[in-house]
Design a protein around this motif. Structure first.
Motif, short mmCIF file in Angstrom:
data_model
loop_
_atom_site.label_atom_id
_atom_site.label_comp_id
_atom_site.label_asym_id
_atom_site.label_seq_id
_atom_site.Cartn_x
_atom_site.Cartn_y
_atom_site.Cartn_z
N MET A 168 -26.11 13.93 -30.52
CA MET A 168 -26.19 12.55 -30.05
C MET A 168 -25.59 11.57 -31.06
O MET A 168 -24.99 10.57 -30.68
CB MET A 168 -27.63 12.20 -29.69
N VAL A 190 -24.85 9.65 -24.05
CA VAL A 190 -25.05 10.98 -24.62
C VAL A 190 -26.47 11.42 -24.27
O VAL A 190 -27.44 10.72 -24.60
CB VAL A 190 -24.84 10.99 -26.15
N PHE A 191 -26.57 12.53 -23.55
CA PHE A 191 -27.84 12.94 -22.96
C PHE A 191 -28.37 14.22 -23.61
O PHE A 191 -27.59 15.06 -24.06
CB PHE A 191 -27.67 13.22 -21.46
N HIS A 192 -29.67 14.37 -23.59
CA HIS A 192 -30.32 15.58 -24.09
C HIS A 192 -31.20 16.13 -22.96
O HIS A 192 -32.11 15.44 -22.50
CB HIS A 192 -31.17 15.21 -25.33
N ASN A 193 -30.89 17.34 -22.53
CA ASN A 193 -31.65 18.01 -21.47
C ASN A 193 -31.72 17.19 -20.18
O ASN A 193 -32.78 17.06 -19.56
CB ASN A 193 -33.07 18.36 -21.96
N ALA A 194 -30.58 16.64 -19.77
CA ALA A 194 -30.51 15.91 -18.50
C ALA A 194 -29.08 15.99 -17.98
O ALA A 194 -28.12 16.12 -18.75
CB ALA A 194 -30.94 14.45 -18.69
N TYR A 254 -27.44 2.18 -11.13
CA TYR A 254 -28.68 2.22 -10.36
C TYR A 254 -29.71 3.12 -11.03
O TYR A 254 -30.86 2.71 -11.25
CB TYR A 254 -28.40 2.70 -8.93
N ARG A 255 -29.29 4.33 -11.43
CA ARG A 255 -30.25 5.27 -12.05
C ARG A 255 -30.73 4.74 -13.40
O ARG A 255 -31.87 4.98 -13.79
CB ARG A 255 -29.60 6.65 -12.21
N GLY A 281 -31.34 1.79 -13.99
CA GLY A 281 -32.20 0.64 -13.76
C GLY A 281 -31.51 -0.69 -13.99
O GLY A 281 -32.16 -1.71 -14.20
N ARG A 311 -36.15 2.24 -21.79
CA ARG A 311 -36.62 2.20 -20.40
C ARG A 311 -36.99 3.61 -19.95
O ARG A 311 -36.20 4.54 -20.13
CB ARG A 311 -35.51 1.63 -19.50
N LEU A 359 -37.08 6.05 -17.09
CA LEU A 359 -36.49 6.17 -15.76
C LEU A 359 -37.46 6.93 -14.84
O LEU A 359 -37.54 6.67 -13.64
CB LEU A 359 -35.15 6.89 -15.81
N LEU A 397 -38.32 11.07 -18.89
CA LEU A 397 -36.88 10.78 -18.79
C LEU A 397 -36.69 9.36 -19.33
O LEU A 397 -36.98 8.38 -18.64
CB LEU A 397 -36.40 10.90 -17.34
N LEU A 455 -34.53 6.37 -21.44
CA LEU A 455 -33.20 5.86 -21.76
C LEU A 455 -33.30 4.86 -22.91
O LEU A 455 -34.14 3.96 -22.89
CB LEU A 455 -32.61 5.15 -20.53
N LYS A 473 -30.91 2.29 -25.48
CA LYS A 473 -29.63 1.65 -25.76
C LYS A 473 -29.61 1.41 -27.27
O LYS A 473 -30.43 0.63 -27.78
CB LYS A 473 -29.57 0.33 -24.98
N LEU A 500 -30.08 9.33 -23.52
CA LEU A 500 -31.07 9.70 -22.50
C LEU A 500 -31.75 10.99 -22.94
O LEU A 500 -31.09 11.98 -23.22
CB LEU A 500 -30.38 9.89 -21.14
N GLU A 501 -33.07 10.93 -23.04
CA GLU A 501 -33.86 12.11 -23.40
C GLU A 501 -34.58 12.59 -22.15
O GLU A 501 -35.37 11.86 -21.56
CB GLU A 501 -34.89 11.76 -24.48
N GLY A 502 -34.29 13.83 -21.73
CA GLY A 502 -34.92 14.37 -20.53
C GLY A 502 -35.60 15.69 -20.79
O GLY A 502 -35.74 16.12 -21.93
N TYR A 523 -33.46 13.13 -7.16
CA TYR A 523 -33.55 11.71 -6.83
C TYR A 523 -32.60 11.33 -5.70
O TYR A 523 -32.33 10.15 -5.47
CB TYR A 523 -33.27 10.86 -8.07
N PHE A 580 -37.37 6.41 -8.93
CA PHE A 580 -37.39 6.14 -10.37
C PHE A 580 -38.54 5.19 -10.69
O PHE A 580 -38.96 4.39 -9.84
CB PHE A 580 -36.06 5.49 -10.80
N HIS A 593 -38.38 3.22 -13.69
CA HIS A 593 -37.68 2.06 -14.26
C HIS A 593 -38.61 1.06 -14.93
O HIS A 593 -38.64 -0.12 -14.57
CB HIS A 593 -36.85 1.35 -13.17
#
Lengths: 451, 451
Positions: A361, A369-373, A381-382, A384, B109, B111, B115, B117, B119, B414-416, B424, B432, B434
């Motif tokens: 990341m 940059v995502f982790h496990n998604a 929209y996703r 938010g 945030r 989601l 999950l 997010l 910034k 994004l941490e998932g 979804y 979501f 949000h």
């Protein structure tokens, strides 16, 4: 509706937008929201006329589909339906329902006694939007512009001419009836009008081109106006040596198959060499069942059947059920591959090793940059943000999915009491206090407080 | 210092900066700050050598001053002294002392469950700075770039070649000794290298040209790289009918006379017709005592002696002890005059009428709009932003005085936990949540929280 004709010269339209922008910037939130609800109502009330106009566009496109010039997917995106119009009207109402992006005090700082600085969000001014042949794009961009107090010059794909024209006329008429100043939205239609738009750096504050990366590059190369480029997504999923392989398979599948035509779908799958033999065969079967064509490097092809990937494959946005796969030796190699070949859009690591996730990341230069998604979550929209005007692959102004906030800038308001810079300069300068505080700028704030 | 030569091709230097940028982005704050302190120390330790080099530049400039090609002010800006070097070193230490602009969580945030997010602020990447012949500009821009984790390609005025070269070499050597990766700063010197810089949109993320507005326009017209333009300031002070005339006289005087050569000095004074006869005569006397040349429209010249102003005067940045004056009939006229003729820099209203102030502050399209304060406050230091890279008259990315924050962008992390978009979407989509929350992204945050 003939008082909103679309046949004036593009020059005049752009100048009119510039004049309207100053008025629009100070329209109360209630007026902007009322106008958005009026637009949604008008779209529903005029559904038959819109669908008639759209049929003319679709009929013309179907002839070119028969001639092999368009794809079915292209015609599908162009085609409106009663239910699609319902959802477009719903989108406009959801834009109305969002928090006002204007007049927000982003920061407040006392510079000295009775000298207060406020950073306040304001519209950018005049937006220029050039977009693809989806009639819903016109409505979405116009709605976001109005909500954010910006004037907008709209240029849609020529294949949607009749649809765009009637939607535009419905929008400006409904907005005018709701007391939005005339001229805030302008429709230009001719290809040469795009050139005019690119040259009007005196009037247009931000260009938002959507489409192929060659089109966005063309715009960037031919204007001195700032560009919020929505270009291609060459997105990656990296399956680390410490990945939960079941989770990795589900995410890699979702990222490619759930909707392959979009920019946040994965184009290259990177797999750590230590799990390639365990992970790839079952994954390949699952992809093939979904009709995904696989292309791999030599080490991939030692483990599964796949076409040989060329260098070009590592940099290609397929937008289709095609996937390039590469075996890498380490997180560092995955990062190198992505920073070299990616488009700074969206990248995802699958791992249970937090250090590896952190390295990924921190090391990747991309908007998301995502982790496990799944990479597919990169969307306004996703995230938010409400509706989005696009996903920026640039690094300035706004990055990644861009919502209303990306259509604003700020102004500094300073409230003083006759303060002079001479007081803070020279031999015995008075020091600044520079203390941030919580507070909203409102007109006459300083005097209100003093009373 | 000969391992930091400046004679490699500009192409190579820019590519080296691009490679260094990825490493620099992840340098700990302590390393960046230690390097800044090392740079400040090295500037002090090498003061004699710097002053020797500067003397060569000044000697050459003085020849051209004698030939009438340069002004004394130009030579003064070029000239370093022991005390000026002290203050440059102090500026570098003050940059080190500022809050880290990197790794800040700007928004967080949820989601959906697990999950999250974030910034997060990050450097922009590679900056390209083309600046005027003030040797302190090189140090300031390099220091701000290093603090904000950006690589930087520097091009100073050719008149400062020897000064810039030694300062550059001292900076990169001190930074390298403090473990900053090689290549983060690059110096280019030839005029044709600027062209190379403008063409490298593959490597350079933001251009920061400083200088004349024709130079900034040239850059904007000849690159597809985003530009943070620092151009001219045609700033106004408007004395309203409800102004405290004593306060107005002091502010109008400060805004012109305290330092007329800078972009936030006032160029046009607007006076409401109802106070013109009372305000202008004494004001004109005070200006004339300070050596200010006055130019006015007809209604001004009915009240005081002044040269006749031409249309060009309303759009001119004098940068000197010259002031254009115009009588207007209302706040609305003042706003119109400023929006038509101003450069969107800094505008000030003097009034005790809060409604008039509000109309002015809402109606003016400029980076800074002041009420009862001198335009000269529009400055990164006075605003409390620390050192500034310039004052942007553009409306995107960063507006007005630009400090460290303007040299950053953001990434979405994004941490998932294996989340799929398919969940979804479709028939029975999961909603979501949000929900914004207060929280900082740290590596492995999700797993830490779950334990």
């Amino acid at each position: 509706m003939n008082h909103h004709t679309t046949d004036r010269a593009a020059e005049t339209k752009i100048t009119d937008a510039q004049s309207a922008a100053l008025e629009l910037a100070n329209l109360p939130e209630s007026t902007r929201n009322d106008a958005l609800h009026a637009i949604a109502d008008a779209i529903e009330a005029n559904a038959d006329a819109i669908l008639d106009a759209n049929e003319r566009d679709v009929a013309a496109a179907e002839e070119l589909l028969a001639a092999g010039e368009y794809t079915q997917a292209f015609v599908d995106r162009l085609t409106l339906s009663a239910s699609k119009l319902e959802s477009i009207a719903g989108m406009v109402r959801s834009v109305a329902g969002q928090d006002d992006p204007l007049g927000r005090t982003l920061a407040a700082r006392e510079l000295d006694a009775d000298l207060e600085l406020y950073k306040v969000s304001v519209p950018i001014g005049v937006l220029g939007a050039v977009f693809e042949s989806r009639p819903d794009a016109l409505v979405q961009i116009a709605a976001l512009s109005l909500k954010s107090g910006n004037a907008v010059v709209l240029k849609g794909g020529s294949e949607a001419t009749h649809s765009n024209r009637i939607l535009f006329e419905i929008i400006v008429e409904a907005a005018a009836d709701a007391d939005v100043p005339d001229g805030w939205a302008q429709l230009i239609e001719a290809r040469e009008d795009v050139q005019t738009l690119l040259e009007r750096d005196d009037a247009v504050d931000l260009l938002m081109p959507r489409g192929s990366s060659s089109f966005v590059s063309y715009v960037e190369d031919n204007t001195s106006i700032p560009v919020l480029g929505h270009t291609e997504g060459v997105c990656h999923v990296y399956v680390d040596s410490e990945a939960d392989l079941g989770m990795a398979a589900d995410v890699a599948y979702d990222a490619k198959v759930q909707y392959p035509a979009v920019c946040n779908a994965v184009e290259t799958l990177l797999v750590h060499e230590s799990v390639a033999e365990e992970f790839l065969p079952a994954m390949a079967d699952r992809y093939r069942e979904a009709g995904v064509e696989l292309r791999g490097d030599e080490r991939v092809r030692d483990v599964i059947d796949a076409e040989a990937a060329t260098d070009a494959d590592w940099r290609t946005e397929y937008g289709d059920l095609i996937l390039a796969i590469r075996v890498v030796d380490s997180v560092a190699d995955a990062i190198d591959h992505i920073n070299t070949n990616g488009s700074k859009h969206t990248e995802s690591i699958l791992t249970e090793d937090q250090d590896a996730a952190a390295r990924f990341m921190h090391g990747i230069d991309a908007a998301s940059v995502f982790h496990n998604a799944s990479t597919r979550f990169a969307d306004g929209y996703r995230f938010g943000l409400g509706a989005e005007v696009g996903i920026s692959t640039g690094k300035t102004h706004a990055r990644g999915p861009v919502g209303l906030e990306g259509l604003t800038t700020y102004k500094y308001h300073l409230e003083g009491d006759g303060h002079l810079v001479a007081t803070y300069a020279g031999e015995d300068p008075r020091p600044f206090t520079h203390a941030d505080f919580e507070g909203e700028w409102t007109p006459g704030r300083l005097s209100d407080r003093e009373e």
